[in-house]
Write a protein that holds these residues in place. Structure first.
Motif, short mmCIF file in Angstrom:
data_model
loop_
_atom_site.label_atom_id
_atom_site.label_comp_id
_atom_site.label_asym_id
_atom_site.label_seq_id
_atom_site.Cartn_x
_atom_site.Cartn_y
_atom_site.Cartn_z
N PHE A 103 138.25 23.58 -6.31
CA PHE A 103 137.17 24.57 -6.52
C PHE A 103 135.80 24.03 -6.13
O PHE A 103 134.92 24.77 -5.72
N TYR A 104 135.64 22.71 -6.23
CA TYR A 104 134.35 22.10 -5.85
C TYR A 104 134.08 22.36 -4.36
O TYR A 104 132.95 22.63 -3.96
N GLY A 105 135.15 22.28 -3.57
CA GLY A 105 135.02 22.52 -2.13
C GLY A 105 134.58 23.95 -1.83
O GLY A 105 133.84 24.21 -0.88
N GLY A 232 136.87 10.00 -16.42
CA GLY A 232 138.15 10.46 -16.93
C GLY A 232 139.19 10.74 -15.88
O GLY A 232 140.29 11.18 -16.19
N MET A 233 138.89 10.53 -14.61
CA MET A 233 139.93 10.73 -13.60
C MET A 233 140.02 9.55 -12.65
O MET A 233 140.64 9.63 -11.60
N GLY A 234 139.39 8.45 -13.03
CA GLY A 234 139.58 7.24 -12.23
C GLY A 234 138.69 7.12 -11.01
O GLY A 234 138.88 6.23 -10.19
N THR A 235 137.69 7.98 -10.90
CA THR A 235 136.75 7.82 -9.77
C THR A 235 136.07 6.46 -9.88
O THR A 235 135.95 5.73 -8.90
N MET A 236 135.63 6.14 -11.09
CA MET A 236 134.91 4.89 -11.26
C MET A 236 135.87 3.69 -11.26
O MET A 236 135.45 2.57 -10.96
N SER A 324 133.88 11.30 -3.44
CA SER A 324 134.44 10.37 -4.44
C SER A 324 135.74 10.93 -5.01
O SER A 324 136.62 10.17 -5.43
N ILE A 325 135.84 12.25 -5.05
CA ILE A 325 137.07 12.84 -5.57
C ILE A 325 138.20 12.65 -4.55
O ILE A 325 139.31 12.25 -4.88
N LEU A 326 137.88 12.89 -3.28
CA LEU A 326 138.90 12.73 -2.24
C LEU A 326 139.32 11.26 -2.14
O LEU A 326 140.48 10.95 -1.88
N1 PHE Z 1 129.94 14.31 -11.25
C1 PHE Z 1 130.08 15.40 -10.34
C2 PHE Z 1 128.96 16.42 -10.62
O1 PHE Z 1 128.16 16.24 -11.48
C3 PHE Z 1 131.43 16.06 -10.41
C4 PHE Z 1 132.61 15.13 -10.39
C5 PHE Z 1 133.54 15.17 -11.41
C6 PHE Z 1 132.78 14.22 -9.34
C7 PHE Z 1 134.62 14.30 -11.44
C8 PHE Z 1 133.86 13.33 -9.36
C9 PHE Z 1 134.77 13.38 -10.40
O2 PHE Z 1 128.88 17.42 -9.97
#
Ligand code: PHE
Length: 458
Positions: A103-105, A232-236, A324-326
């Motif tokens: 949905f972000y896309g 919470g999804m491992g991006t960091m 970062s999500i991809l």
């Molecule tokens: N932090 C991003 C924002 O504020 C959204 C995001 C969520 C990015 C989870 C990566 C992982 O829009």
């Protein structure tokens, strides 16, 4: 896995990339609209407490896990707790990445369309008329073809950056785009404050109105503190896995959180000063960006330029988050399946784009995809990720450190790169316990609400 792991080129590059992930649509769109509606300064106060207790603990935790294992989430949990179920926390992260980016896309595509509209003078017919701006926005997002075209374009930009790798792609583009975002927002904020009546916007955003601060606003503040710092999804974890032992993880985390918060507030200042100066409705909520702003920009001198600058900076913020999500998905296929970066990015960037097409169509563009929660597929993806998947992922990460990995090992890794900075193990422990407890309570509240139809709090 015999290839050498990619690494960030510099400390600053890493901090800008992690801040780029954090600063996104959440800061510039969500924060101002929810703060405006939920008590202004009172909401901001709660949000600051959440971000510095829960947010900071989990950012540090993710950096530590990533740097220690030099792996993306699934591999990282598997390495620290072999043959256990903890790797499922990593899989949850990869799944969250699919859900969020789809949905972000779509929203990223809307932003591109608004850049083009602004440049071509399309906002002038909306001047002073939010109703018309609302109709234009609705008819765009509910149409079938055009939003998809822009969404595909936005995802194309993401794939383009990620294919170039950690240093040559993510870091390089973050170093270019993050300073531009900060400068543009600063200019827009000064512009807003110097407009007649603009300063009233500041009191709307920052004066605490405790009577508007409901208990559910507190829940909202906590959920938002996860989303806005990409937790919470491992991006960091993934970004931390490209670090060496010299980086101070605590100060890096403080920087990321500080910049994320400062940029959200700067966005709030830029937006509300302009909204107040031109007498528009500040409590519009989600329509603030795509409806109210396009109807007021043309009223400013040089409005097309201000409008274009605003949507360009929003695009850059969205892009540095989307990549970062991809990267979480790409890194999984590189680390666990031995794929090449190019193959992983293109294939999974493509698949996420296709899921996103359904999100877009669910808003009215031909397919009636009302999800199991009785809302469009687009909203289901947003709801599932920010209300459940990210907080659950964050909570499990804290529990993992406390109960499985062990605080001793954790502190050993955290202390590397900290030079002489002293850090109390007990304090870290208390923060992690508080973070896990608050999140557990909130999630329980959400589940209870979903089942019983009324919240325990709020
Ligand atoms: N932090 C991003 C924002 O504020 C959204 C995001 C969520 C990015 C989870 C990566 C992982 O829009």
């Amino acid at each position: 896995m015999s290839q050498k792991r990619e690494q960030w080129g510099s400390k600053l590059g890493f901090i800008l990339a992690a801040t780029g992930s954090a600063v996104g649509i959440g800061n510039i769109w969500k924060y101002p609209s929810i703060a405006g509606q939920n008590g202004g300064g009172a909401f901001t106060l709660i949000y600051l407490v959440c971000i510095f207790i829960v947010g900071l603990s989990i950012v540090v935790a993710e950096f530590v896990i990533g740097r220690k294992t030099q792996l993306s989430p699934v591999g990282a949990f598997e390495k620290l707790a072999p043959n256990s179920n903890w790797k499922w926390v990593g899989y949850l992260g990869v799944a969250s990445a699919f859900v969020i980016l789809s949905f972000y896309g779509v929203v990223g595509g809307w932003i591109l369309k608004y850049i083009i509209d602004s440049i071509s003078g399309g906002f002038s017919s909306l001047s002073g008329n939010p109703e018309v701006a609302g109709t234009v926005f609705d008819s765009f997002v509910t149409s079938s073809f055009s939003p998809i075209l822009y969404q595909v374009l936005f995802m194309g930009f993401c794939i383009f950056v990620i294919v170039q790798g950690v240093k040559g792609g993510i870091e390089k583009w973050s170093k270019i785009m993050m300073p531009i975002i900060i400068v543009l927002l600063g200019v827009l904020a000064i512009r807003g404050m110097t407009l007649e009546g603009g300063m009233e916007g500041l009191s709307f955003l920052f004066n605490p109105r405790f009577e508007d601060l409901t208990a559910s606003a507190i829940v909202l503040a906590l959920g938002h503190s996860f989303f806005t710092v990409s937790l919470g999804m491992g991006t960091m974890i993934t970004y931390g896995s490209y670090l060496d032992k010299k980086q101070n993880l605590m100060t890096s985390a403080v920087w990321v959180i500080f910049l994320d918060t400062a940029i959200a507030m700067l966005a709030g200042v830029a937006i509300f000063t302009t909204v107040f100066a031109l007498g528009a409705n500040p409590a519009e909520g989600p329509g603030l960006i795509f409806v109210i702003l396009p109807s007021i920009f043309p009223q400013l001198a040089g409005g097309a330029i201000w409008g274009t600058l605003f949507f360009i900076l929003l695009f850059m913020a969205a892009l540095t988050s989307a990549i970062s999500i991809l990267e979480v998905v790409t890194a999984y296929f590189i680390d666990q399946k031995g794929w090449s970066r190019k193959k992983a990015t293109i294939q999974f960037g493509g698949i996420i784009t296709i899921v996103g097409v359904f999100c877009s169509l669910s808003l009215g563009g031909g397919i009636n995809l009302t999800g199991f929660l009785g809302m469009p597929f687009f909203d289901v993806m947003d709801y599932l990720s920010s209300k459940y998947m990210l907080p659950i992922g964050g909570m499990l990460t804290a529990i993992f450190i406390l109960n499985k990995w062990g605080l001793k090992e954790y502190m050993n890794e955290l202390r590397q790169g900290m030079d002489n900075m002293s850090l109390s193990e007990n304090l870290i422990k208390i923060f992690l316990i508080i973070a896990a407890t608050i999140v557990a309570f909130i999630i329980f509240n959400e589940i209870y609400f979903a089942i019983v139809g009324k919240a325990l709090i709020g």
